[in-house]
Design a protein around this motif. Structure first.
Motif, PDB file in Angstrom:
ATOM      1  N   SER A 279     -44.191  19.087  -8.586  1.00 44.01           N
ATOM      2  CA  SER A 279     -45.211  19.709  -7.735  1.00 44.01           C
ATOM      3  C   SER A 279     -45.932  18.665  -6.878  1.00 44.01           C
ATOM      4  O   SER A 279     -46.511  18.996  -5.847  1.00 44.01           O
ATOM      5  CB  SER A 279     -46.216  20.491  -8.583  1.00 44.01           C
TER       6      SER A 279
ATOM      7  N   ALA B 254     -39.362  30.728  -7.658  1.00 43.32           N
ATOM      8  CA  ALA B 254     -40.328  30.243  -8.647  1.00 43.32           C
ATOM      9  C   ALA B 254     -39.913  30.599 -10.050  1.00 43.32           C
ATOM     10  O   ALA B 254     -39.192  31.502 -10.302  1.00 43.32           O
ATOM     11  CB  ALA B 254     -41.711  30.806  -8.343  1.00 43.32           C
TER      12      ALA B 254
ATOM     13  N   GLY C  13     -45.411  18.444  -2.943  1.00 38.59           N
ATOM     14  CA  GLY C  13     -46.057  19.293  -1.947  1.00 38.59           C
ATOM     15  C   GLY C  13     -45.078  20.229  -1.262  1.00 38.59           C
ATOM     16  O   GLY C  13     -45.271  20.622  -0.111  1.00 38.59           O
ATOM     17  N   ILE C  14     -44.031  20.598  -1.953  1.00 36.92           N
ATOM     18  CA  ILE C  14     -43.004  21.491  -1.439  1.00 36.92           C
ATOM     19  C   ILE C  14     -43.035  22.776  -2.257  1.00 36.92           C
ATOM     20  O   ILE C  14     -43.119  22.725  -3.484  1.00 36.92           O
ATOM     21  CB  ILE C  14     -41.594  20.848  -1.544  1.00 36.92           C
ATOM     22  N   GLN C  15     -42.940  23.905  -1.578  1.00 37.64           N
ATOM     23  CA  GLN C  15     -42.923  25.183  -2.286  1.00 37.64           C
ATOM     24  C   GLN C  15     -41.502  25.518  -2.721  1.00 37.64           C
ATOM     25  O   GLN C  15     -40.600  25.563  -1.872  1.00 37.64           O
ATOM     26  CB  GLN C  15     -43.457  26.309  -1.392  1.00 37.64           C
ATOM     27  N   PRO C  16     -41.280  25.754  -4.008  1.00 36.34           N
ATOM     28  CA  PRO C  16     -39.934  26.167  -4.442  1.00 36.34           C
ATOM     29  C   PRO C  16     -39.547  27.475  -3.756  1.00 36.34           C
ATOM     30  O   PRO C  16     -40.390  28.317  -3.468  1.00 36.34           O
ATOM     31  CB  PRO C  16     -40.084  26.382  -5.944  1.00 36.34           C
TER      32      PRO C  16
ATOM     33  N   ASN D  71     -41.787  21.979   5.411  1.00 36.45           N
ATOM     34  CA  ASN D  71     -42.232  20.775   4.716  1.00 36.45           C
ATOM     35  C   ASN D  71     -41.025  20.023   4.180  1.00 36.45           C
ATOM     36  O   ASN D  71     -40.074  20.638   3.705  1.00 36.45           O
ATOM     37  CB  ASN D  71     -43.159  21.127   3.547  1.00 36.45           C
TER      38      ASN D  71
ATOM     39  N   ASP E  72     -38.743  23.072   2.174  1.00 37.60           N
ATOM     40  CA  ASP E  72     -39.042  24.477   1.912  1.00 37.60           C
ATOM     41  C   ASP E  72     -38.874  25.286   3.191  1.00 37.60           C
ATOM     42  O   ASP E  72     -38.520  24.745   4.246  1.00 37.60           O
ATOM     43  CB  ASP E  72     -40.421  24.656   1.274  1.00 37.60           C
TER      44      ASP E  72
ATOM     45  N   TYR F 259     -36.091  24.342  -5.989  1.00 37.52           N
ATOM     46  CA  TYR F 259     -36.264  23.577  -4.752  1.00 37.52           C
ATOM     47  C   TYR F 259     -34.945  23.472  -3.998  1.00 37.52           C
ATOM     48  O   TYR F 259     -33.879  23.376  -4.597  1.00 37.52           O
ATOM     49  CB  TYR F 259     -36.756  22.155  -5.059  1.00 37.52           C
TER      50      TYR F 259
END
Length: 171
Positions: A162, A171, A165-168, A51, A47, A29
């Motif tokens: 998780s 990954a 609600g943020i996309q790493p 977001n 992200d 993140y």
């Protein structure tokens, strides 16, 4: 009860903030630490698509699974930042054995836990405690009454990044 010095409180606060930032970055993140009183949050997580999650970090080194929170956390709808973007990371530095635990609570879950414990009868104070192992005031001896932690299902929020609600980025 021994009084904790302001220096020790500050070190515990910083340890919690750095621990949360470290765990987030280890998981890919993007974070920024907020110093001072710019926006009232300790860490922003974001992200590539825009977001953002706003994290307030609370640390406890004296009592396990118990944190002091400002009374504003009991009424989270009074803030301009959308409720689903706000989180309280409760860092348990008082774990008897093993690594500190980080609970990633949505702001609404913390409010629900505070309302459950105080049964809507909040003290005349600027701060409240979120105590996962306590039962609601006035109901401590009743059979079948859940602790605050059980009521809000606290264990599911341990290291639950998780939930933000943020996309790493990685990954």
């Amino acid at each position: 009860m021994t009084r904790v010095s302001n220096e020790k409180k500050n070190l515990n606060r910083l340890a919690g903030e750095f621990l949360v930032a470290s765990r987030l970055t280890q998981r890919g993140y993007m974070v920024t630490l907020q110093w001072g009183t710019t926006i009232g949050y300790d860490i922003l997580v974001f992200d590539k698509v825009g977001n953002v999650a706003f994290l307030e970090v609370k640390s406890s080194a004296q009592y396990s699974r118990r944190w002091i929170l400002q009374k504003k956390y009991a009424e989270p709808n009074a803030e301009a930042i959308p409720l689903d973007r706000r989180f309280i990371c409760c860092v348990d530095l008082a774990v008897p054995q093993g690594e500190p635990r980080v609970y990633v609570f949505p702001a609404a879950v913390v409010a629900r836990g505070l309302h459950y414990y105080f049964s809507g009868q909040f003290p005349n104070s600027d701060s409240y405690h979120l105590s996962l192992d306590f039962r609601p005031q006035g109901r401590t001896k009743e059979d079948g009454v859940q602790t605050v932690g059980k009521f809000i299902d606290a264990e599911r929020y341990i290291d639950a990044y998780s939930t933000l609600g943020i996309q790493p980025v990685v990954a």
